[in-house]
Motif scaffolding. Structure first.
Motif, PDB file in Angstrom:
ATOM      1  N   ASP A 170      -8.478   5.416  -3.180  1.00  0.00           N
ATOM      2  CA  ASP A 170      -8.590   4.383  -2.146  1.00  0.00           C
ATOM      3  C   ASP A 170      -8.913   5.049  -0.813  1.00  0.00           C
ATOM      4  OD1 ASP A 170      -8.510   2.093  -0.705  1.00  0.00           O
ATOM      5  OD2 ASP A 170      -6.341   1.813  -0.829  1.00  0.00           O
TER       6      ASP A 170
ATOM      7  N   SER B 229      -7.412  -0.513   3.126  1.00  0.00           N
ATOM      8  CA  SER B 229      -7.299  -1.842   3.728  1.00  0.00           C
ATOM      9  C   SER B 229      -6.439  -2.726   2.826  1.00  0.00           C
ATOM     10  CB  SER B 229      -8.683  -2.467   3.910  1.00  0.00           C
ATOM     11  OG  SER B 229      -9.263  -2.727   2.650  1.00  0.00           O
ATOM     12  N   SER B 230      -6.134  -3.905   3.328  1.00  0.00           N
ATOM     13  CA  SER B 230      -5.317  -4.823   2.528  1.00  0.00           C
ATOM     14  C   SER B 230      -6.093  -5.340   1.316  1.00  0.00           C
ATOM     15  CB  SER B 230      -4.828  -5.988   3.377  1.00  0.00           C
ATOM     16  OG  SER B 230      -5.943  -6.742   3.841  1.00  0.00           O
ATOM     17  N   VAL B 231      -7.406  -5.459   1.443  1.00  0.00           N
ATOM     18  CA  VAL B 231      -8.236  -5.915   0.321  1.00  0.00           C
ATOM     19  C   VAL B 231      -8.231  -4.878  -0.799  1.00  0.00           C
ATOM     20  CG1 VAL B 231     -10.574  -6.555  -0.375  1.00  0.00           C
ATOM     21  CG2 VAL B 231      -9.686  -7.313   1.819  1.00  0.00           C
ATOM     22  N   SER B 232      -8.345  -3.612  -0.444  1.00  0.00           N
ATOM     23  CA  SER B 232      -8.344  -2.573  -1.478  1.00  0.00           C
ATOM     24  C   SER B 232      -6.968  -2.461  -2.139  1.00  0.00           C
ATOM     25  CB  SER B 232      -8.771  -1.236  -0.881  1.00  0.00           C
ATOM     26  OG  SER B 232      -7.813  -0.759   0.036  1.00  0.00           O
ATOM     27  N   ARG B 233      -5.901  -2.640  -1.376  1.00  0.00           N
ATOM     28  CA  ARG B 233      -4.557  -2.614  -1.973  1.00  0.00           C
ATOM     29  C   ARG B 233      -4.340  -3.822  -2.890  1.00  0.00           C
ATOM     30  NH1 ARG B 233      -3.351  -0.661   3.238  1.00  0.00           N
ATOM     31  NH2 ARG B 233      -2.791  -2.739   3.944  1.00  0.00           N
ATOM     32  N   THR B 234      -4.908  -4.976  -2.512  1.00  0.00           N
ATOM     33  CA  THR B 234      -4.815  -6.167  -3.359  1.00  0.00           C
ATOM     34  C   THR B 234      -5.575  -5.961  -4.663  1.00  0.00           C
ATOM     35  OG1 THR B 234      -4.711  -7.554  -1.380  1.00  0.00           O
ATOM     36  CG2 THR B 234      -5.250  -8.648  -3.456  1.00  0.00           C
ATOM     37  N   LEU B 235      -6.749  -5.369  -4.587  1.00  0.00           N
ATOM     38  CA  LEU B 235      -7.523  -5.067  -5.793  1.00  0.00           C
ATOM     39  C   LEU B 235      -6.789  -4.071  -6.681  1.00  0.00           C
ATOM     40  CD1 LEU B 235     -10.194  -5.436  -7.333  1.00  0.00           C
ATOM     41  CD2 LEU B 235     -11.077  -3.493  -6.037  1.00  0.00           C
ATOM     42  N   ASP B 236      -6.188  -3.082  -6.065  1.00  0.00           N
ATOM     43  CA  ASP B 236      -5.411  -2.082  -6.802  1.00  0.00           C
ATOM     44  C   ASP B 236      -4.239  -2.727  -7.534  1.00  0.00           C
ATOM     45  OD1 ASP B 236      -4.211   0.235  -7.697  1.00  0.00           O
ATOM     46  OD2 ASP B 236      -3.463   0.833  -5.726  1.00  0.00           O
ATOM     47  N   SER B 237      -3.512  -3.585  -6.851  1.00  0.00           N
ATOM     48  CA  SER B 237      -2.369  -4.240  -7.485  1.00  0.00           C
ATOM     49  C   SER B 237      -2.812  -5.250  -8.546  1.00  0.00           C
ATOM     50  CB  SER B 237      -1.482  -4.919  -6.441  1.00  0.00           C
ATOM     51  OG  SER B 237      -2.200  -5.934  -5.783  1.00  0.00           O
ATOM     52  N   ALA B 238      -3.984  -5.857  -8.359  1.00  0.00           N
ATOM     53  CA  ALA B 238      -4.494  -6.789  -9.365  1.00  0.00           C
ATOM     54  C   ALA B 238      -4.854  -6.061 -10.652  1.00  0.00           C
ATOM     55  CB  ALA B 238      -5.710  -7.528  -8.828  1.00  0.00           C
TER      56      ALA B 238
END
Length: 87
Positions: free
Chosen positions: A55, A59-68
């Motif tokens: 990563d 950003s918050s979008v990349s962390r959201t994708l990671d958690s998804a």
């Protein structure tokens, strides 16, 4: 002429089925059993895929994708290197 022969052949087989109760049960039960067994055994789902996530955005979008990815159940994140060189 041929239709009459087919009709007589079907009639003969139906009489045979009426006489042999075990054969009738096998004709009904075996395809159902095969359907359940093959449906249970054959599965194309691939699970527990090991994944390394780099990563660079943070950003918050990349962390959201990671958690998804991790929450899907298909992927297992094993490494989180800080750069691509650490892979």
């Amino acid at each position: 002429m041929i239709l009459a022969r087919v009709r007589l052949l079907v009639w003969k087989e139906l009489l045979q089925l009426r006489r042999d109760v075990m054969l009738l049960r096998m004709l009904i039960i075996m395809p159902i059993a095969q359907l359940f067994l093959l449906g249970y055994v054959v599965s194309a789902d691939v699970t527990d895929i090991r994944l390394a996530v780099v990563d660079l955005d943070h950003s918050s979008v990349s962390r959201t994708l990671d958690s998804a990815f991790e929450a899907s159940g298909y992927f297992q994140i094993t490494q989180r290197p800080a750069s691509e060189a650490e892979l």
